[in-house]
Scaffold this active site. Structure first.
Site, PDB file in Angstrom:
ATOM      1  N   HIS A  62      46.782  83.678  48.119  1.00 27.29           N
ATOM      2  CA  HIS A  62      46.768  83.280  49.523  1.00 27.29           C
ATOM      3  C   HIS A  62      48.103  83.609  50.160  1.00 27.29           C
ATOM      4  CE1 HIS A  62      48.715  78.987  49.237  1.00 27.29           C
ATOM      5  NE2 HIS A  62      49.196  79.772  48.323  1.00 27.29           N
ATOM      6  N   CYS A 114      56.335  81.372  51.146  1.00 30.64           N
ATOM      7  CA  CYS A 114      54.885  81.234  50.999  1.00 30.64           C
ATOM      8  C   CYS A 114      54.090  81.926  52.099  1.00 30.64           C
ATOM      9  CB  CYS A 114      54.487  79.765  50.909  1.00 30.64           C
ATOM     10  SG  CYS A 114      55.043  78.996  49.379  1.00 30.64           S
ATOM     11  N   HIS A 165      50.821  85.689  47.671  1.00 27.43           N
ATOM     12  CA  HIS A 165      51.172  85.235  46.323  1.00 27.43           C
ATOM     13  C   HIS A 165      49.976  84.499  45.731  1.00 27.43           C
ATOM     14  CE1 HIS A 165      52.012  81.732  48.844  1.00 27.43           C
ATOM     15  NE2 HIS A 165      51.908  80.976  47.755  1.00 27.43           N
ATOM     16  N   HIS A 202      48.353  81.506  42.641  1.00 25.66           N
ATOM     17  CA  HIS A 202      48.557  80.298  41.844  1.00 25.66           C
ATOM     18  C   HIS A 202      47.424  80.156  40.843  1.00 25.66           C
ATOM     19  CE1 HIS A 202      51.551  78.572  44.616  1.00 25.66           C
ATOM     20  NE2 HIS A 202      50.769  78.977  45.598  1.00 25.66           N
ATOM     21  N   HIS A 241      39.634  83.729  41.604  1.00 25.83           N
ATOM     22  CA  HIS A 241      40.003  85.128  41.805  1.00 25.83           C
ATOM     23  C   HIS A 241      39.660  85.633  43.206  1.00 25.83           C
ATOM     24  CE1 HIS A 241      40.554  84.877  37.488  1.00 25.83           C
ATOM     25  NE2 HIS A 241      41.374  85.902  37.627  1.00 25.83           N
ATOM     26  N   GLU A 267      48.831  72.745  43.268  1.00 22.54           N
ATOM     27  CA  GLU A 267      49.231  74.129  43.512  1.00 22.54           C
ATOM     28  C   GLU A 267      50.162  74.603  42.405  1.00 22.54           C
ATOM     29  OE1 GLU A 267      49.657  75.751  47.690  1.00 22.54           O
ATOM     30  OE2 GLU A 267      51.746  75.609  47.012  1.00 22.54           O
TER      31      GLU A 267
END
Length: 123
Positions: free
Chosen positions: A13, A22, A26, A28, A66, A107
């Site tokens: 995201h 952010c 990137h 997570h 994904h 997160e």
């Protein structure tokens, strides 16, 4: 009683309305906990763990794992992801003996948000 099941999913995201690192693309490995509150039914269970796994997989994981979360929701912060999961599951898991109690999204290993019914209804 509280019944909780945890899941993980990987997703990317970017936070378009955030100023900092952010805002760049990137990813997570998210951790998700779904908690139901209720009492035992005729089978002496609040909810069948196998059924809960199938529901969460179909309604949430199949769409988020994904994925590029910005294609699924606007501004995919942990808070907005948790609210999105709440909306996907609330009508699916509620039974006469139990209701959705909380959705928690991590997160990172040390950063999470918890959403409950009051949060979901106060939007």
């Amino acid at each position: 009683m509280l019944l909780k099941k945890e899941f993980t999913f990987d997703a990317a995201h970017r936070l378009e309305r955030y100023r900092g690192k952010c805002e760049a693309l990137h990813g997570h490995t998210y951790r998700l906990a779904v908690t139901l509150k209720g009492h035992r039914d005729d089978d002496d269970m609040v909810f069948d763990f196998t059924e809960l796994k199938k529901l969460v997989t179909a309604k949430v994981l199949d769409r988020l794992d994904h994925a590029y979360l910005n294609d699924v929701m606007d501004q995919p912060t942990a808070e907005n992801i948790a609210l999105w999961v709440w909306d996907e599951l609330d009508g699916e898991v509620n039974r006469p003996n139990c209701k959705l109690h909380t959705v928690q999204v991590w997160e990172t290993a040390t950063s999470s948000v918890i959403v409950d019914r009051e949060d979901a209804e106060s939007r």
